[in-house]
Scaffold this motif. Structure first.
Motif, mmCIF file in Angstrom:
data_model
loop_
_atom_site.group_PDB
_atom_site.id
_atom_site.type_symbol
_atom_site.label_atom_id
_atom_site.label_comp_id
_atom_site.label_asym_id
_atom_site.label_seq_id
_atom_site.Cartn_x
_atom_site.Cartn_y
_atom_site.Cartn_z
ATOM 1 N N GLY A 1 -62.280 -27.056 77.012
ATOM 2 C CA GLY A 1 -63.410 -27.517 77.808
ATOM 3 C C GLY A 1 -64.326 -26.391 78.249
ATOM 4 O O GLY A 1 -65.539 -26.549 78.275
ATOM 5 N N ALA A 2 -63.748 -25.249 78.587
ATOM 6 C CA ALA A 2 -64.567 -24.129 79.047
ATOM 7 C C ALA A 2 -65.511 -23.674 77.942
ATOM 8 O O ALA A 2 -66.686 -23.367 78.184
ATOM 9 C CB ALA A 2 -63.663 -22.981 79.499
ATOM 10 N N ARG A 3 -65.002 -23.621 76.733
ATOM 11 C CA ARG A 3 -65.840 -23.211 75.608
ATOM 12 C C ARG A 3 -66.939 -24.254 75.349
ATOM 13 O O ARG A 3 -68.081 -23.907 75.102
ATOM 14 C CB ARG A 3 -64.968 -23.048 74.368
ATOM 15 N N ALA A 4 -66.550 -25.507 75.432
ATOM 16 C CA ALA A 4 -67.525 -26.572 75.187
ATOM 17 C C ALA A 4 -68.644 -26.548 76.225
ATOM 18 O O ALA A 4 -69.824 -26.679 75.890
ATOM 19 C CB ALA A 4 -66.823 -27.932 75.194
ATOM 20 N N VAL A 5 -68.295 -26.354 77.484
ATOM 21 C CA VAL A 5 -69.324 -26.413 78.498
ATOM 22 C C VAL A 5 -70.299 -25.253 78.349
ATOM 23 O O VAL A 5 -71.513 -25.417 78.548
ATOM 24 C CB VAL A 5 -68.709 -26.468 79.918
ATOM 25 N N GLU A 6 -69.790 -24.090 77.980
ATOM 26 C CA GLU A 6 -70.696 -22.957 77.788
ATOM 27 C C GLU A 6 -71.647 -23.207 76.627
ATOM 28 O O GLU A 6 -72.843 -22.910 76.711
ATOM 29 C CB GLU A 6 -69.888 -21.673 77.544
ATOM 30 N N ALA A 7 -71.121 -23.765 75.552
ATOM 31 C CA ALA A 7 -71.965 -24.047 74.389
ATOM 32 C C ALA A 7 -73.016 -25.104 74.718
ATOM 33 O O ALA A 7 -74.193 -24.976 74.355
ATOM 34 C CB ALA A 7 -71.093 -24.511 73.227
ATOM 35 N N MET A 8 -72.598 -26.136 75.415
ATOM 36 C CA MET A 8 -73.526 -27.206 75.753
ATOM 37 C C MET A 8 -74.578 -26.727 76.742
ATOM 38 O O MET A 8 -75.763 -27.069 76.638
ATOM 39 C CB MET A 8 -72.738 -28.397 76.319
ATOM 40 N N ARG A 9 -74.146 -25.923 77.685
ATOM 41 C CA ARG A 9 -75.085 -25.408 78.680
ATOM 42 C C ARG A 9 -76.131 -24.524 78.001
ATOM 43 O O ARG A 9 -77.329 -24.612 78.291
ATOM 44 C CB ARG A 9 -74.301 -24.624 79.731
ATOM 45 N N ALA A 10 -75.691 -23.683 77.089
ATOM 46 C CA ALA A 10 -76.620 -22.796 76.390
ATOM 47 C C ALA A 10 -77.604 -23.603 75.553
ATOM 48 O O ALA A 10 -78.798 -23.285 75.496
ATOM 49 C CB ALA A 10 -75.839 -21.824 75.505
ATOM 50 N N ALA A 11 -77.110 -24.641 74.924
ATOM 51 C CA ALA A 11 -77.986 -25.469 74.088
ATOM 52 C C ALA A 11 -79.065 -26.151 74.924
ATOM 53 O O ALA A 11 -80.243 -26.169 74.549
ATOM 54 C CB ALA A 11 -77.153 -26.519 73.345
ATOM 55 N N LEU A 12 -78.679 -26.684 76.059
ATOM 56 C CA LEU A 12 -79.654 -27.381 76.905
ATOM 57 C C LEU A 12 -80.627 -26.397 77.535
ATOM 58 O O LEU A 12 -81.816 -26.690 77.667
ATOM 59 C CB LEU A 12 -78.950 -28.190 77.988
ATOM 60 N N LEU A 13 -80.138 -25.246 77.899
ATOM 61 C CA LEU A 13 -81.019 -24.232 78.485
ATOM 62 C C LEU A 13 -82.071 -23.799 77.480
ATOM 63 O O LEU A 13 -83.241 -23.618 77.824
ATOM 64 C CB LEU A 13 -80.199 -23.041 78.975
ATOM 65 N N ALA A 14 -81.650 -23.662 76.237
ATOM 66 C CA ALA A 14 -82.601 -23.262 75.200
ATOM 67 C C ALA A 14 -83.691 -24.314 75.025
ATOM 68 O O ALA A 14 -84.875 -23.996 74.901
ATOM 69 C CB ALA A 14 -81.865 -23.044 73.866
ATOM 70 N N VAL A 15 -83.302 -25.569 75.074
ATOM 71 C CA VAL A 15 -84.304 -26.636 74.961
ATOM 72 C C VAL A 15 -85.201 -26.642 76.192
ATOM 73 O O VAL A 15 -86.417 -26.792 76.093
ATOM 74 C CB VAL A 15 -83.634 -28.016 74.793
ATOM 75 N N GLU A 16 -84.583 -26.465 77.347
ATOM 76 C CA GLU A 16 -85.350 -26.469 78.591
ATOM 77 C C GLU A 16 -86.392 -25.370 78.579
ATOM 78 O O GLU A 16 -87.545 -25.563 78.937
ATOM 79 C CB GLU A 16 -84.387 -26.251 79.767
ATOM 80 N N ARG B 1 -90.590 -29.055 81.618
ATOM 81 C CA ARG B 1 -90.675 -30.459 81.278
ATOM 82 C C ARG B 1 -89.305 -31.116 81.287
ATOM 83 O O ARG B 1 -89.160 -32.260 80.897
ATOM 84 C CB ARG B 1 -91.317 -30.614 79.909
ATOM 85 N N ALA B 2 -88.276 -30.366 81.728
ATOM 86 C CA ALA B 2 -86.930 -30.925 81.697
ATOM 87 C C ALA B 2 -86.049 -30.261 82.746
ATOM 88 O O ALA B 2 -86.246 -29.107 83.105
ATOM 89 C CB ALA B 2 -86.318 -30.719 80.310
ATOM 90 N N TYR B 3 -85.102 -31.055 83.245
ATOM 91 C CA TYR B 3 -84.033 -30.543 84.090
ATOM 92 C C TYR B 3 -82.725 -30.937 83.453
ATOM 93 O O TYR B 3 -82.586 -32.059 82.978
ATOM 94 C CB TYR B 3 -84.091 -31.164 85.487
ATOM 95 N N SER B 4 -81.774 -30.050 83.451
ATOM 96 C CA SER B 4 -80.481 -30.417 82.878
ATOM 97 C C SER B 4 -79.363 -29.667 83.582
ATOM 98 O O SER B 4 -79.592 -28.638 84.223
ATOM 99 C CB SER B 4 -80.450 -30.090 81.376
ATOM 100 N N ALA B 5 -78.171 -30.207 83.464
ATOM 101 C CA ALA B 5 -76.996 -29.542 84.020
ATOM 102 C C ALA B 5 -75.774 -30.017 83.252
ATOM 103 O O ALA B 5 -75.743 -31.142 82.757
ATOM 104 C CB ALA B 5 -76.839 -29.865 85.505
ATOM 105 N N VAL B 6 -74.806 -29.125 83.148
ATOM 106 C CA VAL B 6 -73.562 -29.435 82.436
ATOM 107 C C VAL B 6 -72.402 -29.017 83.324
ATOM 108 O O VAL B 6 -72.473 -27.990 83.999
ATOM 109 C CB VAL B 6 -73.456 -28.658 81.101
ATOM 110 N N GLU B 7 -71.355 -29.796 83.301
ATOM 111 C CA GLU B 7 -70.195 -29.448 84.104
ATOM 112 C C GLU B 7 -68.903 -29.825 83.404
ATOM 113 O O GLU B 7 -68.813 -30.847 82.730
ATOM 114 C CB GLU B 7 -70.250 -30.172 85.449
#
Lengths: 338, 230
Positions: free
Chosen positions: A258-273, A287-293
């Motif tokens: 899970g720790a690896r997944a959350v970091e990957a997902m967070r990075a992906a959303l941040l890049a889009v943001e 134009r976007a707000y996002s958060a991953v946990e």
């Protein structure tokens, strides 16, 4: 070809669709738009099975019951996906959802099967005209299965009144991903609103009983996400800031790391943001707000986002799902034409 | 001796005293350590004064945890009046599953444990041994077992919920104490309306759309500098 067996009544207010035979519409009452005759209850079911026990064996559609208005493509197997993974596109032969539609779709991935179910395009929810549109999707992933339910956003048209539900039962050793998103749109540009949007996501983790969807009294829900939104409040201060009219959520259930997944997902959303930041006149406003946990006690990684437009919403959904898939399987998703 | 509460609902003075104690800031549940994600909203500039704090809280109450927790409390209260442990378990399972983030789960879990522990120690006759209850469930169950009227419990609970977040705002924005009290006072109508709705709403009607507040809770987890646990 028989449908999967029906469950006993669920614990809370899940809208029910009656079990159907093979021929299509189940209820004799086929009224629409609140006319006498009652809701149009239709149930569909898909069962995915792995051919053989060796890793990478092809997943195929072992059972299918898809009456009108459900319409599916045949399963595809993309060469860049995890070995054997099947992809199936959901379509609607009726042009969207209407008042008095009461549709249920059961999707079951047996042990070791790998399947992605997505849509050809967004689902339009039309004006309910006195009825209530109901849509229920029930996902089941048995041990060792990988099940991805990744539909395009639901578009709420003026007058839409919908109660939607996605319920996932994920066995130990299975991994599931599901996305859920919506936006409101008035094609006439008159700022007319949808009436009501009720949306529930219920995730159960644990042993899944053998006989279909029968309620497992020991399996209390791990996560319940319930949205109740009146169109008059959307978007509003607090519920969403300014004109962030599009909302999405993504849940990754039982990730091995899970720790690896959350970091990957967070990075992906941040890049889009960051790529979605306005330039020029708006002074770099996002134009976007996002958060991953990561919720390790629940075995879930959850992502949520708000965007100003549907294109960015879709991009966030795609990127977060791709990051999750890569983190879980080591395989990025193959490009899926839509 | 019964005391009218202005709504036509008579209330025993002893019950009034108890609910005031339970939902007082002095009751040791650690409420002052939680901001419900507000700390991140302040950091992000979304809450910066009394007016924006009031907006934030109104959304919390009407579209977020305020309303959801009130309905959970009412269901637990009814389970207590009927001494229905199975119904209590159902409410508790739902309360646990509804937390949208790890910090919000911590907030309701820790406060619930602290509340139940202290209530059981001081009023052992109505204690529920060995149970882990989320905060609104613990309050509702205890109030029901002590025959405290539901409406009064709901209003006090929502007042305490709002006042606690106001307190966080006073410290973190910062605001003057009087401005903070003005915000709390301005939320009375909203809180009373939600209490009235929650009194009879079934569990099926739980649900909201405090989306920015939920996002704030997720962001708070990785906020660089934090005073609060949520």
């Amino acid at each position: 070809m028989t449908a999967l067996r029906r469950p006993s009544p669920a614990r809370d207010d899940a809208p029910k669709a009656e079990a159907g035979g093979d021929k299509g519409v189940d209820s004799e009452e086929t009224g629409q738009y609140g006319l006498p005759g009652g809701p149009r209850r239709v149930a569909a079911a898909l069962l995915f099975r792995r051919a053989g026990h060796q890793p990478g064996a092809r997943t195929f559609l072992a059972r299918q019951h898809t009456p009108h208005p459900f319409h599916m493509t045949r399963p595809f197997h993309f060469p860049d996906d995890p070995p054997g993974m099947a992809t199936l596109y959901l379509q609607s032969s009726s042009g969207g959802l209407y008042g008095d539609d009461d549709l249920t779709l059961d999707i079951w991935a047996e042990a070791g099967a790998a399947a992605q179910i997505t849509t050809q395009a967004s689902t339009i929810v039309h004006a309910a005209r006195g009825g209530v549109t109901r849509q229920t999707v029930r996902l089941r992933a048995d041990s060792g299965a990988l099940l991805e339910y990744l539909p395009d956003p639901v578009i709420l048209f003026p007058g839409a009144d919908i109660a939607a539900r996605v319920e996932a039962r994920v066995a130990p050793g299975a991994v599931a991903m599901l996305s859920d998103s919506f936006l409101a749109h008035d094609p006439d540009g008159a700022d007319a609103r949808f009436l009501r949007f009720e949306n529930a996501i219920v995730i159960h983790r644990g042993a899944v009983v053998e006989d279909g969807w029968a309620e497992d009294g020991a399996a209390a829900p791990t996560l319940v996400d319930r949205m109740r939104l009146a169109g008059a409040c959307w978007p509003g201060r607090g519920t969403a800031v300014q004109d962030f009219r599009c909302h999405g959520a993504f849940f990754l259930v039982n990730p091995p790391d899970g720790a690896r997944a959350v970091e990957a997902m967070r990075a992906a959303l941040l890049a889009v943001e960051q790529s979605g930041t306005d330039s020029g006149g708006t002074g770099g406003e996002s134009r976007a707000y996002s958060a991953v946990e990561h919720m390790p006690g629940r075995g879930i990684v959850a992502a949520r986002f708000l965007t100003r437009d549907g294109a960015l919403l879709s991009r966030m959904l795609n990127e977060v799902a791709a990051a999750a898939r890569l983190a879980v399987t080591g395989w990025p998703p193959a490009r899926r034409p839509k | 001796m019964a005391t009218g509460m202005g709504t036509g609902t008579a209330m025993d003075d002893a019950a009034l005293y108890k609910v005031s104690v339970w939902l007082s800031p002095a009751f040791p549940v650690g409420g002052y350590t939680y901001s419900h994600g507000l700390e991140w909203a302040i950091e992000a500039g979304e809450v910066r004064d009394a007016e924006s704090l009031r907006d934030w809280l109104e959304t919390c109450l009407a579209h977020g945890a305020g309303r959801s927790d009130a309905i959970l409390l009412a269901a637990a209260w009814r389970a207590a009046c009927a001494d229905d442990r199975a119904a209590l378990a159902t409410v508790e399972e739902l309360a646990a599953a509804l937390s949208p983030s790890r910090e919000r789960a911590l907030e309701t879990h820790q406060q619930g444990q602290a509340f139940a522990r202290t209530a059981a120690a001081v009023w052992p006759e109505a204690a529920l041994d060995g149970a882990t209850l989320r905060y609104p469930v613990a309050v509702g169950w205890t109030a029901g077992r002590h025959q405290v009227p539901l409406r009064a419990t709901l209003i006090c609970f929502l007042q305490a919920f709002a006042a606690n977040i106001v307190s966080a705002g006073v410290r973190a924005i910062p605001l003057g104490q009087t401005d903070g009290q003005r915000v709390t006072a301005a939320l009375a109508e909203c809180a009373v309306a939600i209490a009235g709705e929650a009194e009879t709403a079934p569990l099926d009607e739980i649900g909201g759309a405090a989306l920015r507040i939920d996002l704030a809770s997720l962001h708070h987890e990785t906020q660089y500098s934090r005073l609060f646990r949520s």
